[in-house]
Write a protein that holds these residues in place. Structure first.
Motif, PDB file in Angstrom:
ATOM      1  N   GLY A   8       1.183  -1.211   0.004  1.00  0.00           N
ATOM      2  CA  GLY A   8       0.161  -0.011   0.239  1.00  0.00           C
ATOM      3  C   GLY A   8       0.390   1.413  -0.012  1.00  0.00           C
ATOM      4  O   GLY A   8       0.059   2.157   0.191  1.00  0.00           O
ATOM      5  N   GLY A   9       2.139   1.374  -0.361  1.00  0.00           N
ATOM      6  CA  GLY A   9       2.502   2.039   0.608  1.00  0.00           C
ATOM      7  C   GLY A   9       2.758   2.918  -1.119  1.00  0.00           C
ATOM      8  O   GLY A   9       2.400   2.215  -2.143  1.00  0.00           O
ATOM      9  N   THR A  10       2.853   4.654  -1.030  1.00  0.00           N
ATOM     10  CA  THR A  10       3.612   5.193  -2.871  1.00  0.00           C
ATOM     11  C   THR A  10       4.729   5.635  -2.858  1.00  0.00           C
ATOM     12  O   THR A  10       4.937   6.560  -3.963  1.00  0.00           O
ATOM     13  N   GLU A  11       5.369   6.009  -1.511  1.00  0.00           N
ATOM     14  CA  GLU A  11       6.968   6.507  -1.743  1.00  0.00           C
ATOM     15  C   GLU A  11       7.958   5.987  -1.963  1.00  0.00           C
ATOM     16  O   GLU A  11       8.018   4.347  -1.669  1.00  0.00           O
ATOM     17  N   ILE A  12       7.623   6.327  -2.910  1.00  0.00           N
ATOM     18  CA  ILE A  12      10.200   5.644  -3.154  1.00  0.00           C
ATOM     19  C   ILE A  12      10.937   6.421  -2.537  1.00  0.00           C
ATOM     20  O   ILE A  12      11.341   7.782  -2.328  1.00  0.00           O
ATOM     21  N   LEU A  13      11.467   5.422  -1.840  1.00  0.00           N
ATOM     22  CA  LEU A  13      13.033   6.347  -0.905  1.00  0.00           C
ATOM     23  C   LEU A  13      14.376   5.821  -1.644  1.00  0.00           C
ATOM     24  O   LEU A  13      14.359   4.675  -1.996  1.00  0.00           O
ATOM     25  N   VAL A  14      15.120   6.441  -2.368  1.00  0.00           N
ATOM     26  CA  VAL A  14      16.701   6.637  -2.527  1.00  0.00           C
ATOM     27  C   VAL A  14      17.327   7.137  -1.893  1.00  0.00           C
ATOM     28  O   VAL A  14      16.963   8.305  -1.668  1.00  0.00           O
ATOM     29  N   GLU A  15      18.542   6.605  -2.401  1.00  0.00           N
ATOM     30  CA  GLU A  15      19.959   6.767  -1.785  1.00  0.00           C
ATOM     31  C   GLU A  15      20.288   8.350  -2.973  1.00  0.00           C
ATOM     32  O   GLU A  15      20.112   8.551  -3.564  1.00  0.00           O
ATOM     33  N   GLN A  16      21.231   8.844  -1.343  1.00  0.00           N
ATOM     34  CA  GLN A  16      21.159  10.438  -2.411  1.00  0.00           C
ATOM     35  C   GLN A  16      23.126  10.196  -1.525  1.00  0.00           C
ATOM     36  O   GLN A  16      23.601  10.198  -0.298  1.00  0.00           O
ATOM     37  N   PRO A  17      23.776  10.408  -2.480  1.00  0.00           N
ATOM     38  CA  PRO A  17      23.324  10.602  -4.418  1.00  0.00           C
ATOM     39  C   PRO A  17      23.183   9.140  -4.804  1.00  0.00           C
ATOM     40  O   PRO A  17      23.434   8.782  -4.254  1.00  0.00           O
ATOM     41  N   GLU A  26      15.733   2.568   9.402  1.00  0.00           N
ATOM     42  CA  GLU A  26      14.752   1.915   9.652  1.00  0.00           C
ATOM     43  C   GLU A  26      13.443   3.131  10.313  1.00  0.00           C
ATOM     44  O   GLU A  26      12.714   2.069  10.027  1.00  0.00           O
ATOM     45  N   GLU A  27      13.954   4.524  10.566  1.00  0.00           N
ATOM     46  CA  GLU A  27      12.878   5.314  10.481  1.00  0.00           C
ATOM     47  C   GLU A  27      12.235   5.459   9.804  1.00  0.00           C
ATOM     48  O   GLU A  27      10.913   5.380  10.256  1.00  0.00           O
ATOM     49  N   ARG A  28      12.714   5.389   8.740  1.00  0.00           N
ATOM     50  CA  ARG A  28      11.916   5.631   7.065  1.00  0.00           C
ATOM     51  C   ARG A  28      11.161   5.076   7.530  1.00  0.00           C
ATOM     52  O   ARG A  28      10.201   5.020   6.486  1.00  0.00           O
ATOM     53  N   PHE A  29      12.186   3.884   7.598  1.00  0.00           N
ATOM     54  CA  PHE A  29      10.776   2.051   6.657  1.00  0.00           C
ATOM     55  C   PHE A  29       9.852   1.833   8.195  1.00  0.00           C
ATOM     56  O   PHE A  29       8.142   2.095   8.065  1.00  0.00           O
ATOM     57  N   SER A  30      10.063   2.225   9.273  1.00  0.00           N
ATOM     58  CA  SER A  30       8.830   2.200  10.431  1.00  0.00           C
ATOM     59  C   SER A  30       7.758   2.904  10.711  1.00  0.00           C
ATOM     60  O   SER A  30       6.961   3.200  10.647  1.00  0.00           O
ATOM     61  N   GLY A  31       8.092   4.353   9.440  1.00  0.00           N
ATOM     62  CA  GLY A  31       6.963   5.842   9.491  1.00  0.00           C
ATOM     63  C   GLY A  31       6.137   4.752   8.593  1.00  0.00           C
ATOM     64  O   GLY A  31       5.140   5.918   8.576  1.00  0.00           O
ATOM     65  N   GLY A  32       6.201   3.606   7.664  1.00  0.00           N
ATOM     66  CA  GLY A  32       5.268   3.745   6.795  1.00  0.00           C
ATOM     67  C   GLY A  32       5.214   4.267   5.465  1.00  0.00           C
ATOM     68  O   GLY A  32       5.733   5.205   5.476  1.00  0.00           O
ATOM     69  N   GLY A  33       4.473   3.920   4.685  1.00  0.00           N
ATOM     70  CA  GLY A  33       4.385   4.366   2.838  1.00  0.00           C
ATOM     71  C   GLY A  33       5.168   4.628   1.757  1.00  0.00           C
ATOM     72  O   GLY A  33       5.077   5.115   0.776  1.00  0.00           O
ATOM     73  N   ILE A  34       6.441   3.640   2.934  1.00  0.00           N
ATOM     74  CA  ILE A  34       7.409   3.478   1.737  1.00  0.00           C
ATOM     75  C   ILE A  34       7.201   2.331   0.822  1.00  0.00           C
ATOM     76  O   ILE A  34       6.841   1.469   0.892  1.00  0.00           O
ATOM     77  N   LYS A  35       6.944   3.033  -0.733  1.00  0.00           N
ATOM     78  CA  LYS A  35       6.281   1.308  -1.179  1.00  0.00           C
ATOM     79  C   LYS A  35       7.536   0.742  -1.535  1.00  0.00           C
ATOM     80  O   LYS A  35       7.981  -0.784  -1.145  1.00  0.00           O
ATOM     81  N   PHE A  36       8.677   1.531  -2.277  1.00  0.00           N
ATOM     82  CA  PHE A  36       9.968   0.538  -2.053  1.00  0.00           C
ATOM     83  C   PHE A  36      10.911   1.367  -1.732  1.00  0.00           C
ATOM     84  O   PHE A  36      11.150   2.667  -1.991  1.00  0.00           O
ATOM     85  N   PHE A  37      12.462   1.404  -1.261  1.00  0.00           N
ATOM     86  CA  PHE A  37      13.486   1.182  -1.105  1.00  0.00           C
ATOM     87  C   PHE A  37      15.027   0.997  -2.928  1.00  0.00           C
ATOM     88  O   PHE A  37      14.630  -0.196  -2.750  1.00  0.00           O
ATOM     89  N   TYR A  38      15.471   2.090  -3.001  1.00  0.00           N
ATOM     90  CA  TYR A  38      16.121   1.661  -4.265  1.00  0.00           C
ATOM     91  C   TYR A  38      17.490   2.140  -4.237  1.00  0.00           C
ATOM     92  O   TYR A  38      18.093   3.340  -3.688  1.00  0.00           O
ATOM     93  N   THR A  39      18.478   0.580  -4.535  1.00  0.00           N
ATOM     94  CA  THR A  39      19.272   0.665  -3.711  1.00  0.00           C
ATOM     95  C   THR A  39      20.388   0.464  -5.378  1.00  0.00           C
ATOM     96  O   THR A  39      20.127  -0.723  -5.272  1.00  0.00           O
TER      97      THR A  39
END
Length: 447
Positions: free
Chosen positions: A167-176, A208-221
């Motif tokens: 159900g997540g909608t946000e994509i988490l990406v590495e920076q850079p 882990e804080e970002r994952f636990s906050g909910g809403g993340i669809k996937f983490f691109y790495t």
């Protein structure tokens, strides 16, 4: 690495570096066996492969000799430009004859089927071939999980658009991170946020804080040989990311497109530690062969497979390219070329470190001690004008890439750096190029 491949790669490197002149007789089979500490049959096999490549020829009762080369046909070697910017493979080591052979074999084997519409999942025999091939990378997948894509880019676009069961909608990406994907996500208006990654790794507590906050669809790495950093996650980091994905129901998109090009050491992907089917594994075949091939493989969990296929649609890739790649892998040519290009790039990375040790004596440029693959991050002092340094280097016919484009628009915590690529830089240019970069950084980019 098998002894035969090690011997063959070294011989090819010596020929490429000009240690043998056209027409020169090569060392005898027995003396070569003594030199390499291997059997005579191994040397005969290596010489046989070089003969098949038309690099050498044999004269009965005499020995092996270098082929007389005409000034031809390959890319120009005398270019004055030092290319530290291009990420494309070195054209001078492209396996033209091998791939031409594979194309011919593919046409013979598949005949008329190559000129019809293909399967949106990809050529069935190629997908079957990829099962044992991917297992060598500790990616144990069934044929029914593998989809052939137009490089990793197509897979990344499909994943960004499709819904996920968490159900997540946000994509988490590495920076850079991967600049082309960042620009795509921004252009499409996708919900995206960044998490800092440096040459030292990633803050797992923040992750882990970002994952636990909910809403993340996937983490691109990119866990291995990162673009643009050139560094890799530790085993502990990869295990932790897999564990956190299962714990918080966040999917991981693991882009392992540089899998074949780094230092020779054991490296299990995040996929190998995934116990909850939360990792999508992506692999490209363009970086090691040639970009125009535009073929990649996606290993997709069963929970996502149907949705992925629906969003991918019925677009398929060239059946001829897929069939040729199948032959290339089955015949062992891919493995051989992988070891050859890996050895070549490792030599250039080593030369880069040696040049930095000679010229960067004041430590103005900060570089990780563990870069591998084709990229290296040159981190610069905050007082340096990065844009001016890049322009001045261009005037000296040295091309580099500013690190600015590897961040999302508006992302705050940026490092000031240049991305250096060694894939197109000739070995004899590296010292000169590094020396010039250090000189311009010392000037601070001032005019």
């Amino acid at each position: 690495m098998k002894k035969y491949l090690s011997v063959l790669s070294d011989m090819e490197n010596r020929i490429r570096e000009g240690q043998y002149n056209p027409g020169q007789k090569l060392p005898s089979v027995r003396s070569s066996a003594d030199f390499y500490g291997c059997s005579i049959s191994t040397i005969l096999r290596a010489y046989g492969e070089l003969e098949r490549q038309h690099a050498i020829y044999s004269i009965p009762q005499s020995g092996y000799y270098m082929v007389e080369r005409s000034e031809d046909a390959g890319p120009a070697r005398g270019s004055e430009t030092i290319d530290f910017a291009s990420a494309s493979p070195d054209l001078n080591v492209f396996p033209y004859l091998d791939f031409q052979h594979c194309l011919n074999k593919a046409i013979d084997r598949h005949k008329y089927h190559l000129f019809t519409y293909g399967d949106a999942l990809g050529l069935g025999t190629l997908r079957q071939t990829l099962v044992p091939h991917l297992a060598e990378y500790q990616v144990f997948a069934k044929v029914g999980q593998i989809i052939i894509t137009s490089g990793t880019q197509q897979a990344l676009e499909v994943l960004a658009k499709m819904p996920f069961p968490n159900g997540g909608t946000e994509i988490l990406v590495e920076q850079p991170g991967y600049d082309l994907y960042l620009r795509y996500l921004e252009a499409e208006g996708m919900p995206v946020s960044g998490i800092a990654r440096s040459a030292a790794g990633i803050d797992l507590r923040e992750l882990e804080e970002r994952f636990s906050g909910g809403g993340i669809k996937f983490f691109y790495t990119m866990p291995r040989y990162h673009n643009p950093l050139g560094t890799s996650f530790s085993t502990e980091e990869r295990k932790a990311i897999a564990r956190l994905a299962g714990k918080y129901d966040v999917y991981i998109v693991e882009d392992d497109y540089m899998a074949d090009l780094g230092a020779e050491r054991r490296f299990d992907p995040i996929y190998a530690y995934d116990q909850t089917s939360h990792v999508i594994y992506l692999k490209s075949y363009s970086k090691i062969i040639f970009p125009g091939l535009r073929l990649g493989a996606a290993v997709v969990p069963e929970t996502l497979f149907k949705t992925f296929c629906a969003y991918k649609g019925y677009t398929d890739n060239s059946l001829l390219s897929q069939a040729a790649l199948e032959v290339y892998i089955r015949n062992g040519m891919y493995e051989h070329h992988k070891h050859k290009i890996k050895a070549l790039y490792a030599e250039r990375i080593s030369a880069m470190y040696e040049a930095l040790q000679r010229h960067n004596t004041e430590g103005l440029i900060e570089v990780s001690s563990d870069s591998s693959g084709i990229y290296m991050q040159y981190k610069l002092p905050e007082t340096v004008n990065l844009d001016r340094v890049v322009k001045r280097l261009a005037q000296r016919k040295i091309s580099v890439v500013s690190g600015k484009g590897f961040y999302m628009t508006g992302y705050g915590n940026r490092e000031k750096f240049m991305r250096i690529s060694i894939s197109r830089a000739r070995l004899d240019q590296i010292d000169e190029g590094v020396k010039a970069i250090v000189q311009e950084v010392k000037r601070g980019g001032g005019w």
